[in-house]
Design an enzyme around this catalytic site. Structure first.
Site, short mmCIF file in Angstrom:
data_model
loop_
_atom_site.label_atom_id
_atom_site.label_comp_id
_atom_site.label_asym_id
_atom_site.label_seq_id
_atom_site.Cartn_x
_atom_site.Cartn_y
_atom_site.Cartn_z
N ARG A 167 0.85 -1.20 0.00
CA ARG A 167 0.00 0.00 0.00
C ARG A 167 0.88 1.25 0.00
NH1 ARG A 167 -2.15 1.70 4.58
NH2 ARG A 167 -2.76 -0.38 5.28
N TYR A 191 -15.62 17.68 -15.77
CA TYR A 191 -15.98 16.27 -15.90
C TYR A 191 -17.12 15.99 -14.91
CZ TYR A 191 -15.65 11.23 -15.49
OH TYR A 191 -15.94 9.90 -15.47
N ASP A 234 -6.49 19.37 -14.11
CA ASP A 234 -6.85 18.06 -14.67
C ASP A 234 -6.39 18.08 -16.13
OD1 ASP A 234 -8.11 15.91 -15.93
OD2 ASP A 234 -9.93 16.05 -14.72
N LYS A 278 -7.53 7.18 -19.54
CA LYS A 278 -7.75 7.74 -20.87
C LYS A 278 -6.46 7.69 -21.69
CE LYS A 278 -11.66 8.46 -18.80
NZ LYS A 278 -12.03 9.71 -18.14
C1 LIG Z 1 -12.56 10.10 -16.87
C2 LIG Z 1 -12.19 11.41 -16.29
C3 LIG Z 1 -12.01 11.56 -14.91
C4 LIG Z 1 -12.27 10.43 -13.92
O1 LIG Z 1 -11.32 9.40 -14.08
P1 LIG Z 1 -11.64 7.83 -13.80
O2 LIG Z 1 -10.36 7.20 -14.21
O3 LIG Z 1 -12.82 7.47 -14.64
O4 LIG Z 1 -11.93 7.69 -12.35
C5 LIG Z 1 -11.63 12.81 -14.44
N1 LIG Z 1 -11.43 13.86 -15.28
C6 LIG Z 1 -11.60 13.74 -16.62
C7 LIG Z 1 -11.36 14.92 -17.50
C8 LIG Z 1 -11.98 12.52 -17.17
O5 LIG Z 1 -12.17 12.41 -18.48
#
Ligand SMILES: *Cc1c(COP(=O)(O)O)cnc(C)c1O
Length: 382
Positions: free
Chosen positions: A46, A98, A172, A197
């Protein structure tokens, strides 16, 4: 080291005992100790695991940070950043976030006394005016999801730090990736990714990432990651590391295809508006051109026929573009924000910023562009 070399070699060492080029998947929870507390840097997985360390070092390198952290999802990475705050703290976030981020802020953290204010970050002035003595965090998403709005990271950082240098600025960077923009170089404190992504890039895992360049902030984040426990596992870390090694090649093609799809849609008689920061008609084109090295593979558009039925007809008739949640993988995907990715945002909020029934979001993959255009053309002719 230049970016295309960093994605492959950044922070990487060949494995010590065998010279293996890729780190083994250290599928272990614990590590033998010679004497109590005496170990080789790994006590319990962890806290740290060698496969995750290799990935976290890669994450740090590609964002020009010094420390990276891999989480079990993008949401748990955001959760980690918010756990630094305390009741009464004020957070300023973009108004086109998001959907899951908005849901986490409103439904999980408001009840612990955090105050969230959502502003249009197209204009740095909106951010500056929202700052109060209680402001502790600014949460930027650019380009935004799904409307592809652009915030000027450098200007927001400069304006914020001039008012109070203790305010943390997090970006982000999921949509742009460090191939296109590097927020730490522009003055941000934390970069966050849904590595699910583009970083992973193959639609085969769920993962989150944080990258920083300040040692004491890194220590705080590592403590939360360890104490709360939302870590990435060794198998997923291996897959994500493999993904990052081709990030630059994939992004190059995502950008080429994204641009071609945006141009095609812009000239199509059934399309009302195209949202793509690489179009000169985009309201924030000049910021995008200054801030980003290219414009990425995410393209949103609205149909002239504004009915939900018209949107559904298109969504049901693409063949190469799969109708699915998520984005950033090698394969092209199509999404209906109102019913899919952004269903958690209340209707009134959605309509206020322009997320309507006729809005469609494309994650343009790296297939042959002729096949992608033909697919869109055929679905539009339904
Ligand atoms: C998908 C996404 C998230 C969340 O991420 P997960 O891996 O699905 O938990 C946050 N910000 C953006 C811009 C995203 O496209």
């Amino acid at each position: 080291m230049k970016f295309n070399t960093k994605t492959i070699h950044g922070g990487q060492k060949h494995e010590a005992s065998t010279g293996a080029i890729m780190p083994p998947i250290f599928q272990t929870s614990t590590y033998a100790q010679a004497s109590p507390g005496q170990h080789k840097g790994y006590g319990y997985s962890r806290s740290a695991n060698p496969t995750r360390t290799a990935l976290e070092d890669s994450f740090a390198a590609i964002e020009n940070g010094t420390h990276g952290f891999a989480f079990s999802s993008g949401m748990s990475a955001i959760d980690c950043v918010l756990r630094r705050l305390k009741p009464g703290d004020h957070v300023i976030a973009g108004d086109d976030l998001y959907g899951g981020t908005y849901r986490m802020f409103k439904q999980l953290f408001e009840k612990y006394g955090l105050k969230f204010q959502f502003v249009d970050m197209d204009s740095t002035d909106n951010v500056r005016k929202a700052i109060t003595e209680k402001t502790q965090l600014i949460w930027i998403e650019t380009p935004t999801n799904p409307l592809m709005k652009i915030a000027d990271i450098k200007e927001i950082c400069k304006a914020t730090k001039a008012i109070n240098s203790a305010i943390t600025i997090a970006v982000d960077n999921t949509f742009a990736t460090p191939y296109l923009q590097r927020p730490l170089d522009l003055g941000a404190d934390i970069v966050m990714h849904s590595a699910t992504k583009y970083l992973g890039g193959h639609s085969d895992l769920i993962m989150g990432a944080l990258m920083v360049k300040d040692a004491s902030l890194a220590e705080e984040l590592h403590f939360i990651q360890f104490a709360a426990g939302a870590i990435a596992g060794p198998m997923d870390s291996f897959l994500a590391l493999r993904g990052v090694k081709t990030l630059h090649l994939r992004m190059q093609r995502h950008c080429e295809n994204g641009k071609a799809v945006a141009a095609f849609l812009s000239s199509h008689p059934k399309v009302e508006t195209v949202y793509y920061p690489g179009l000169e008609s985009h309201p924030n084109y000049s910021i995008a051109k200054k801030q980003m090295d290219d414009f990425g593979g995410m393209v949103s558009f609205k149909l002239k026929d504004q009915s939900k039925a018209a949107a559904f007809l298109f969504l049901e008739n693409t063949k190469v573009f799969a109708l699915a949640e998520s984005l950033g993988g090698v394969e092209s995907l199509v999404n209906h924000p109102v019913t899919m990715s952004h269903a958690s945002i209340p209707e009134a909020e959605r309509l206020k910023i322009g997320i309507t029934d006729s809005l469609i979001r494309l994650s343009v993959g790296i297939e042959d562009i002729e096949d992608l255009i033909e697919d869109l053309d055929s679905a539009l002719s339904q």
